[in-house]
Design an enzyme around this catalytic site. Structure first.
Site, short mmCIF file in Angstrom:
data_model
loop_
_atom_site.label_atom_id
_atom_site.label_comp_id
_atom_site.label_asym_id
_atom_site.label_seq_id
_atom_site.Cartn_x
_atom_site.Cartn_y
_atom_site.Cartn_z
CB SER A 97 -25.75 57.72 -125.79
OG SER A 97 -24.66 58.05 -126.51
CG ASP A 102 -18.22 62.59 -120.61
OD1 ASP A 102 -17.41 63.28 -120.01
OD2 ASP A 102 -18.93 62.53 -121.78
CG ASN A 161 -15.26 68.51 -123.09
OD1 ASN A 161 -16.26 69.45 -123.41
ND2 ASN A 161 -14.25 68.03 -123.72
N GLY A 199 -21.06 66.89 -122.59
CA GLY A 199 -22.37 67.39 -123.43
C GLY A 199 -23.64 66.77 -122.93
NE ARG A 249 -18.86 69.49 -126.88
CZ ARG A 249 -19.14 68.33 -126.24
NH1 ARG A 249 -18.43 68.19 -125.03
NH2 ARG A 249 -19.80 67.73 -126.93
CB SER A 298 -25.98 69.30 -130.98
OG SER A 298 -25.99 68.43 -129.96
CB SER A 316 -26.96 62.54 -134.34
OG SER A 316 -25.88 63.69 -134.96
CG ASP A 341 -19.81 60.38 -131.36
OD1 ASP A 341 -19.63 61.39 -131.88
OD2 ASP A 341 -20.46 60.27 -130.20
CD GLU A 384 -16.35 64.72 -126.78
OE1 GLU A 384 -16.65 65.11 -128.00
OE2 GLU A 384 -16.77 63.95 -125.97
NE ARG A 419 -14.58 63.90 -131.62
CZ ARG A 419 -15.67 63.44 -130.85
NH1 ARG A 419 -16.75 62.94 -131.43
NH2 ARG A 419 -15.52 62.95 -129.38
CG HIS A 469 -13.54 60.02 -125.52
ND1 HIS A 469 -14.58 59.48 -125.67
CD2 HIS A 469 -14.13 61.46 -126.21
CE1 HIS A 469 -15.75 60.07 -125.96
NE2 HIS A 469 -15.40 61.26 -126.30
NE ARG A 470 -16.99 59.00 -129.59
CZ ARG A 470 -17.25 57.78 -128.78
NH1 ARG A 470 -16.19 56.69 -128.90
NH2 ARG A 470 -18.23 57.99 -127.90
CE LYS A 530 -15.77 64.14 -123.02
NZ LYS A 530 -17.40 64.06 -123.04
#
Ligand code: C5P
Length: 693
Positions: free
Chosen positions: A26, A52, A99, A101, A133, A183, A213, A337, A365, A368, A409-410, A444
């Site tokens: 971020s 990213d 991908n 964001g 997305r 978002s 968030s 996340d 992504e 989830r 990735h997560r 990522k």
């Protein structure tokens, strides 16, 4: 790069040691964009190097920013960005943003504003998932300003085209309204881009709906301040960007240090809470509790589940506290996340864990919530999921599984923690390997995640699978073993290199190659280092590089003499067996299947005629510009074969349970496929993956 289809993690028993976190995603992408918009040069320290950030760097370069990566020997790479100073240098560009964001949303807002005022035509696209997305709320916020935005696919989603004429005016008199409940990246995008439009008046942004968030908005405000823009805010509803009197408002601070990624830290905090049970902690370097990233609050949730955490400037240390972990109920709106990691920690708790406030998981992504529910169920957990919650009850019976990662990735990083199942506190703890499909999706945000994890994790040697590849000189086992290891993501032992290095060390010390005690003493304390990562393929003996000397024919002959001495073989045993580390080992040599790893799960013995091998070695030498005679090569090979087969200690012969592979007429690729095919038949996941596509 070779894409590994699956990584099998053996059951893991514990963890300790230090991990150095990669830079925050971020922060990295926000800093890059701000540096790209500011005038002059910004030097970024600790930038995350991942998919990213690569797309963001490529986009900035395409827009005319100066982008320079400066490698410093032995230290971190610096990134120098020379920004646009708020003025477009190109009027057209098509940018592919993967991908990411964190690249798509802010670049869409930035280029919409720049095109509207300075003229231009820009297209933004990504991978298919990026086109699913949402971005409609951002488009809706920008259009009333006068921005021309076309949705080139499905309305409300990328790809987008942003156009405008030079000298265009933006209608900034009215507050700009943006939804905050899908978002937070939409608000971030506006906050980063709209300083470009602050001429003679302030710009006001109003958030509609409850802002999710919020910590990510704090990162945005914090970084804007570092670039000279002080945003005033009233609660989380109203943000005012000060007028810039026509000047470019972004001022580079010259240098920016990117913190380690707090979301990435969550896997290691969880690791400590689950697996640091031997006294020593898992130490995480790169973030501390004073981090500006909201996901650092994950630490509080981990503590509530049982983790013991200490912190200092830019570090955390985590040990297991309560065990089993305690199930929790938590609204995760503030750590969207990192909250995924709690869902996996829940496997190790003694009661269910319910995570709420996670509706945003559905537009990340992958979906989830659905993904996590599906994969945790495969492991035996009971999972209930709804629009904005997930509840995980630990498995009563654990099952091994091939786990999908959904190009997320997560998901991959979270699910890896299931490999610690032997630590489950029951009378008969499970001890199951797990398979992570498409493991490299971690690139990522954390390209060497699995290496970092496995550096800290402990496995019992008998749980770490070994494939042995033995055979005579020049049978191609080195190449075959290296390729099989790369395809599986395993470690590689080139045992011949150890005998070669022992021979070289003996010569350097003036010890004769048949002085058994002398050479054995040298072999016992061989200071040998094999390069990893960028240094792969290079070897150092006592700090001196021997990559070239090691491969000489004369060194091979020397090795064949010292390796016939039983004391030398015994001296190198421990060093060779230490290569058996998770996730697995491919070992090549003469006695890997017979003496060193008699329990290996798959043993391959290569055979190829002496004539064929002499020809291959001849070609190899000629291609390196080394003069060679095929007849004398063959005579040498046969002499070495005879010595290897005839010696008393570990003579060269196939293990009884070895599979013979005559590769005289096979390409390397075909041999690799054959060995991988044999391995697949023996792997516990053979059936699981076949029905699981
Ligand atoms: O495989 P490579 O040609 O590098 O091995 C050099 C020599 O080391 C071989 O000729 C063999 O005599 C010896 N060697 C061995 N046992 C091994 C590997 C190599 O005796 N496991």
């Amino acid at each position: 790069m070779l894409r590994i289809p699956a990584l099998d993690l053996p059951p893991l028993q514990g963890a300790d040691g230090t991990v150095h976190l990669p830079g925050s995603k971020s922060i990295s992408n926000r800093v890059l964009l701000l540096a790209g918009l500011a005038a002059g040069e910004t030097v970024v320290h600790g930038l995350l190097d991942s998919d990213d950030t690569q797309v963001m760097l490529a986009a900035l370069a395409a827009l005319g920013c100066g982008v320079r990566r400066v490698e410093q020997a032995g230290r971190e790479t610096l990134t120098h960005i020379t920004g646009l100073g708020g003025r477009l240098r190109v009027s057209q560009a098509s940018l592919f943003l993967g991908n990411a964001g964190t690249a798509m949303r802010p670049l869409a807002a930035t280029l919409a504003v720049l095109a509207s005022t300075q003229g231009g035509r820009f297209e933004l696209s990504g991978v298919p998932r990026m086109h699913e997305r949402p971005i409609g709320d951002l488009v809706d916020a920008l259009r009333p300003l006068g921005c021309q935005i076309e949705e080139l696919g499905t309305p409300g989603y990328p790809p987008l085209r942003l156009t405008g004429r030079p000298g265009g005016q933006l209608n900034t008199g009215e507050p700009i309204r943006v939804r905050g409940d899908v978002s937070s990246q939409f608000l971030t995008a506006l906050l980063l881009a709209l300083p470009l439009a602050t001429g003679e008046r302030d710009i006001v942004i109003e958030v509609q709906g409850e802002l999710i968030s919020k910590p990510y908005i704090e990162i945005t405000l914090n970084l804007l301040a570092r670039f000279g823009i002080e945003v005033r805010r009233e609660g989380w509803q109203r943000f005012t960007l000060p007028c810039s009197h026509g000047a470019s408002p972004y001022r580079s601070p010259g240098r920016v240090d990117v913190e380690g990624d707090a979301s990435s830290a969550s896997y290691f905090v969880a690791l400590g809470a689950i697996a640091a049970h031997g006294g020593a902690p898992v130490r995480i370097e790169g973030v501390g509790l004073d981090s500006i990233q909201g996901d650092i609050r994950f630490v509080d949730a981990a503590k509530a589940m049982g983790a013991q955490v200490r912190s200092g400037p830019n570090w955390l240390e985590v040990r297991r506290g309560r065990w089993p972990l305690a199930g929790i109920t938590l609204d995760c709106n503030h750590i969207p996340d990192a909250a995924m990691t709690l869902a996996v920690m829940a496997l190790y708790a003694d009661s269910p864990t319910r995570l709420t406030g996670i509706a945003s998981w559905r537009v990340k992504e992958t979906d989830r919530i659905a993904a996590m529910a599906a994969e945790l169920q495969k492991l035996g957990a009971h999972v209930e999921a709804g629009d904005d919650f997930i509840e995980v009850s630990p498995p009563t019976t654990w099952r091994t599984a091939a786990l999908h990662t959904y190009d997320d990735h997560r998901m991959a990083m979270c699910l890896s923690l299931a490999a610690f199942n032997p630590l489950v506190a029951t009378a008969a703890p499970p001890s199951l390997p797990i398979r992570i499909l498409d493991p490299q999706c971690v690139a990522k945000t954390f390209p060497d995640y699995f290496e970092s994890l496995l550096d800290l994790a402990q496995a019992r040697p008998e749980d770490v699978p070994v494939i042995t590849i033995d055979g005579p000189t020049a049978s191609g086992k080195g190449t075959l073993a290296a390729e099989v290891a790369a395809a599986l993501g395993w470690h590689l032992l080139d045992s011949g290199a150890l005998y070669r290095a022992a021979g070289l060390a003996a010569v350097a010390d003036g010890v004769l190659p048949d002085d058994e005690g002398g050479v054995a003493a040298i072999a016992q304390t061989l200071d040998l280092r094999f390069g990893q990562g960028l240094e792969a393929g290079r070897t150092w003996l006592r700090g001196r590089e021997i990559t070239h000397d090691l491969r000489q024919e004369s060194t091979g002959l020397l090795a064949s003499r010292v390796s016939a001495l039983p004391a030398v073989r015994a001296a190198l045993r421990g060093l060779q067996q230490a290569f058996r580390r998770a996730p697995g080992l491919v070992a090549d040599g003469r006695d890997m299947g017979t003496a060193l790893f008699p329990q290996a799960a798959l043993k391959v013995f290569l055979t190829a005629s002496a004539a064929e091998r002499a020809e291959r070695r001849h070609k190899q030498l000629i291609s390196k510009g080394i003069a060679a005679n095929i007849d004398s090569l063959r005579a040498d090979l046969e002499a070495r074969d005879a010595r290897d087969k005839g010696r008393s200690a570990s003579p060269l012969r196939p293990a009884e349970d070895a599979l013979l592979l005559d590769n005289s007429h096979l390409s390397i690729e075909a041999s690799v496929q054959q060995v991988l095919g044999w391995w697949q038949q023996r792997s516990p996941f053979a059936l699981a993956t076949a029905g699981d596509k």
